[in-house]
Design a protein around this motif. Sequence first.
Motif, PDB file in Angstrom:
ATOM      1  N   SER A  46      12.533 -48.687  76.219  1.00 20.95           N
ATOM      2  CA  SER A  46      11.598 -49.587  75.554  1.00 20.95           C
ATOM      3  C   SER A  46      10.794 -48.816  74.524  1.00 20.95           C
ATOM      4  CB  SER A  46      10.648 -50.207  76.584  1.00 20.95           C
ATOM      5  OG  SER A  46       9.812 -49.191  77.124  1.00 20.95           O
ATOM      6  N   LEU A  47      10.107 -49.542  73.664  1.00 16.37           N
ATOM      7  CA  LEU A  47       9.241 -48.912  72.665  1.00 16.37           C
ATOM      8  C   LEU A  47       8.166 -48.081  73.354  1.00 16.37           C
ATOM      9  CD1 LEU A  47       8.304 -48.483  69.769  1.00 16.37           C
ATOM     10  CD2 LEU A  47       7.002 -50.607  69.954  1.00 16.37           C
ATOM     11  N   ASP A  48       7.653 -48.578  74.462  1.00 17.50           N
ATOM     12  CA  ASP A  48       6.622 -47.858  75.217  1.00 17.50           C
ATOM     13  C   ASP A  48       7.136 -46.496  75.690  1.00 17.50           C
ATOM     14  OD1 ASP A  48       4.064 -47.632  76.544  1.00 17.50           O
ATOM     15  OD2 ASP A  48       5.130 -48.021  78.424  1.00 17.50           O
ATOM     16  N   VAL A 100       6.432 -42.448  83.542  1.00 18.51           N
ATOM     17  CA  VAL A 100       7.152 -43.693  83.829  1.00 18.51           C
ATOM     18  C   VAL A 100       7.855 -43.546  85.176  1.00 18.51           C
ATOM     19  CG1 VAL A 100       7.500 -44.288  81.399  1.00 18.51           C
ATOM     20  CG2 VAL A 100       9.238 -42.968  82.582  1.00 18.51           C
ATOM     21  N   ASN A 101       8.364 -44.650  85.692  1.00 18.59           N
ATOM     22  CA  ASN A 101       9.105 -44.607  86.955  1.00 18.59           C
ATOM     23  C   ASN A 101      10.387 -43.812  86.779  1.00 18.59           C
ATOM     24  OD1 ASN A 101       7.310 -46.224  88.374  1.00 18.59           O
ATOM     25  ND2 ASN A 101       8.319 -48.109  87.717  1.00 18.59           N
ATOM     26  N   ARG A 102      10.746 -43.076  87.800  1.00 15.72           N
ATOM     27  CA  ARG A 102      11.977 -42.284  87.749  1.00 15.72           C
ATOM     28  C   ARG A 102      13.199 -43.175  87.582  1.00 15.72           C
ATOM     29  NH1 ARG A 102      10.814 -37.585  92.299  1.00 15.72           N
ATOM     30  NH2 ARG A 102       9.047 -36.675  91.179  1.00 15.72           N
ATOM     31  N   SER A 123      13.413 -45.847  85.865  1.00 18.57           N
ATOM     32  CA  SER A 123      13.539 -46.246  84.453  1.00 18.57           C
ATOM     33  C   SER A 123      14.358 -45.222  83.688  1.00 18.57           C
ATOM     34  CB  SER A 123      12.165 -46.374  83.804  1.00 18.57           C
ATOM     35  OG  SER A 123      11.406 -47.358  84.431  1.00 18.57           O
ATOM     36  N   ILE A 124      14.068 -43.933  83.887  1.00 16.94           N
ATOM     37  CA  ILE A 124      14.810 -42.877  83.206  1.00 16.94           C
ATOM     38  C   ILE A 124      16.251 -42.839  83.705  1.00 16.94           C
ATOM     39  CG2 ILE A 124      14.944 -40.372  82.813  1.00 16.94           C
ATOM     40  CD1 ILE A 124      12.662 -41.869  81.319  1.00 16.94           C
ATOM     41  N   SER A 125      16.437 -43.016  85.010  1.00 17.11           N
ATOM     42  CA  SER A 125      17.787 -43.040  85.572  1.00 17.11           C
ATOM     43  C   SER A 125      18.623 -44.149  84.942  1.00 17.11           C
ATOM     44  CB  SER A 125      17.706 -43.229  87.088  1.00 17.11           C
ATOM     45  OG  SER A 125      18.982 -43.403  87.636  1.00 17.11           O
ATOM     46  N   HIS A 126      18.044 -45.325  84.788  1.00 22.46           N
ATOM     47  CA  HIS A 126      18.767 -46.458  84.198  1.00 22.46           C
ATOM     48  C   HIS A 126      19.090 -46.203  82.727  1.00 22.46           C
ATOM     49  CE1 HIS A 126      17.124 -49.468  87.418  1.00 22.46           C
ATOM     50  NE2 HIS A 126      17.949 -48.572  87.922  1.00 22.46           N
ATOM     51  N   ILE A 127      18.185 -45.545  82.021  1.00 21.45           N
ATOM     52  CA  ILE A 127      18.429 -45.243  80.608  1.00 21.45           C
ATOM     53  C   ILE A 127      19.549 -44.211  80.484  1.00 21.45           C
ATOM     54  CG2 ILE A 127      17.440 -44.188  78.536  1.00 21.45           C
ATOM     55  CD1 ILE A 127      14.717 -45.433  79.448  1.00 21.45           C
ATOM     56  N   LEU A 128      19.483 -43.146  81.291  1.00 19.91           N
ATOM     57  CA  LEU A 128      20.481 -42.076  81.212  1.00 19.91           C
ATOM     58  C   LEU A 128      21.859 -42.528  81.684  1.00 19.91           C
ATOM     59  CD1 LEU A 128      18.317 -39.034  82.370  1.00 19.91           C
ATOM     60  CD2 LEU A 128      19.046 -39.613  80.055  1.00 19.91           C
ATOM     61  N   SER A 129      21.908 -43.532  82.554  1.00 21.02           N
ATOM     62  CA  SER A 129      23.200 -44.050  83.014  1.00 21.02           C
ATOM     63  C   SER A 129      23.786 -45.052  82.023  1.00 21.02           C
ATOM     64  CB  SER A 129      23.053 -44.709  84.384  1.00 21.02           C
ATOM     65  OG  SER A 129      22.322 -45.921  84.269  1.00 21.02           O
ATOM     66  N   GLY A 130      22.969 -45.504  81.065  1.00 14.99           N
ATOM     67  CA  GLY A 130      23.446 -46.468  80.087  1.00 14.99           C
ATOM     68  C   GLY A 130      23.198 -47.907  80.493  1.00 14.99           C
ATOM     69  N   ARG A 131      22.606 -48.123  81.645  1.00 14.89           N
ATOM     70  CA  ARG A 131      22.341 -49.481  82.114  1.00 14.89           C
ATOM     71  C   ARG A 131      21.321 -50.183  81.226  1.00 14.89           C
ATOM     72  NH1 ARG A 131      19.568 -51.226  87.867  1.00 14.89           N
ATOM     73  NH2 ARG A 131      19.323 -53.398  87.310  1.00 14.89           N
ATOM     74  N   ASN A 132      20.233 -49.463  80.861  1.00 15.30           N
ATOM     75  CA  ASN A 132      19.172 -50.029  80.025  1.00 15.30           C
ATOM     76  C   ASN A 132      18.964 -49.163  78.794  1.00 15.30           C
ATOM     77  OD1 ASN A 132      18.753 -51.866  82.094  1.00 15.30           O
ATOM     78  ND2 ASN A 132      16.920 -50.865  82.864  1.00 15.30           N
ATOM     79  N   SER A 150      13.987 -36.478  86.710  1.00 21.58           N
ATOM     80  CA  SER A 150      12.812 -36.877  87.483  1.00 21.58           C
ATOM     81  C   SER A 150      11.552 -36.181  86.958  1.00 21.58           C
ATOM     82  CB  SER A 150      13.001 -36.591  88.966  1.00 21.58           C
ATOM     83  OG  SER A 150      13.264 -35.232  89.185  1.00 21.58           O
ATOM     84  N   LYS A 151      11.671 -34.914  86.574  1.00 21.46           N
ATOM     85  CA  LYS A 151      10.540 -34.189  85.998  1.00 21.46           C
ATOM     86  C   LYS A 151      10.159 -34.815  84.648  1.00 21.46           C
ATOM     87  CE  LYS A 151       7.659 -30.719  85.568  1.00 21.46           C
ATOM     88  NZ  LYS A 151       6.430 -30.656  86.323  1.00 21.46           N
ATOM     89  N   PHE A 152      11.165 -35.199  83.873  1.00 27.02           N
ATOM     90  CA  PHE A 152      10.942 -35.855  82.582  1.00 27.02           C
ATOM     91  C   PHE A 152      10.165 -37.152  82.771  1.00 27.02           C
ATOM     92  CE2 PHE A 152      12.641 -38.712  79.179  1.00 27.02           C
ATOM     93  CZ  PHE A 152      12.103 -38.050  78.090  1.00 27.02           C
ATOM     94  N   ALA A 153      10.562 -37.943  83.768  1.00 30.22           N
ATOM     95  CA  ALA A 153       9.867 -39.203  84.064  1.00 30.22           C
ATOM     96  C   ALA A 153       8.417 -38.942  84.433  1.00 30.22           C
ATOM     97  CB  ALA A 153      10.582 -39.951  85.183  1.00 30.22           C
ATOM     98  N   ASP A 154       8.185 -37.906  85.241  1.00 28.10           N
ATOM     99  CA  ASP A 154       6.814 -37.550  85.633  1.00 28.10           C
ATOM    100  C   ASP A 154       5.987 -37.115  84.426  1.00 28.10           C
ATOM    101  OD1 ASP A 154       7.491 -38.131  88.243  1.00 28.10           O
ATOM    102  OD2 ASP A 154       7.812 -36.023  88.808  1.00 28.10           O
ATOM    103  N   ILE A 155       6.597 -36.338  83.533  1.00 27.07           N
ATOM    104  CA  ILE A 155       5.881 -35.848  82.355  1.00 27.07           C
ATOM    105  C   ILE A 155       5.441 -36.990  81.454  1.00 27.07           C
ATOM    106  CG2 ILE A 155       6.157 -34.555  80.187  1.00 27.07           C
ATOM    107  CD1 ILE A 155       7.941 -32.588  81.763  1.00 27.07           C
ATOM    108  N   ILE A 156       6.352 -37.931  81.189  1.00 25.83           N
ATOM    109  CA  ILE A 156       5.983 -39.020  80.263  1.00 25.83           C
ATOM    110  C   ILE A 156       5.273 -40.172  80.968  1.00 25.83           C
ATOM    111  CG2 ILE A 156       7.793 -38.428  78.617  1.00 25.83           C
ATOM    112  CD1 ILE A 156       9.346 -40.895  79.579  1.00 25.83           C
TER     113      ILE A 156
END
Length: 164
Positions: free
Chosen positions: A41-43, A25-27, A29-38, A17-23
Amino acid sequence: MKARLHTLLSSEKITPSKFADIIGVNRSSISHILSGRNNPSLDILQKVLTKFPHINPDWLLLGQGNMFRNRSTGTNNGINQGSNSLFEDPVKDIISEPEPPEVEKNIISLETTPTIEKEAENTESMNIIAKDIREEKDVKERAKILQKIVFFYSDNTFEIYKPD
């Protein structure tokens, strides 16, 4: 990619959640990436590399090389790390000199002259179109002729009046 982001988070000692805040983006989005769901993106990848400039882009994107950029030479695989953009030209910045103000005034006056002429042409054509529309409306209004009037009464009867 998922494993490399987990490695990055543990290396930086930050929560997702801190990582999402730093960059920025929505928390979720990071959760979905770390879980392997998504996949990211390039952005998101650009934001990670912007906020964490010490991370090696080849490692983050491709899994190649070290996690951190090589700081001793200032380059990573031939890429100049001192530059903020791929499109910056340090030689151009050194060589180029500002143009004198007189040249800029001439350029401005040359650029505005055709615009004024085009605006005059556009105004004239718009006036012609507006005139045509008004004339067409007048013709239609003159062609209207009363055909009949229907009167409805409260006792549910009606009467039709037709002018002669």
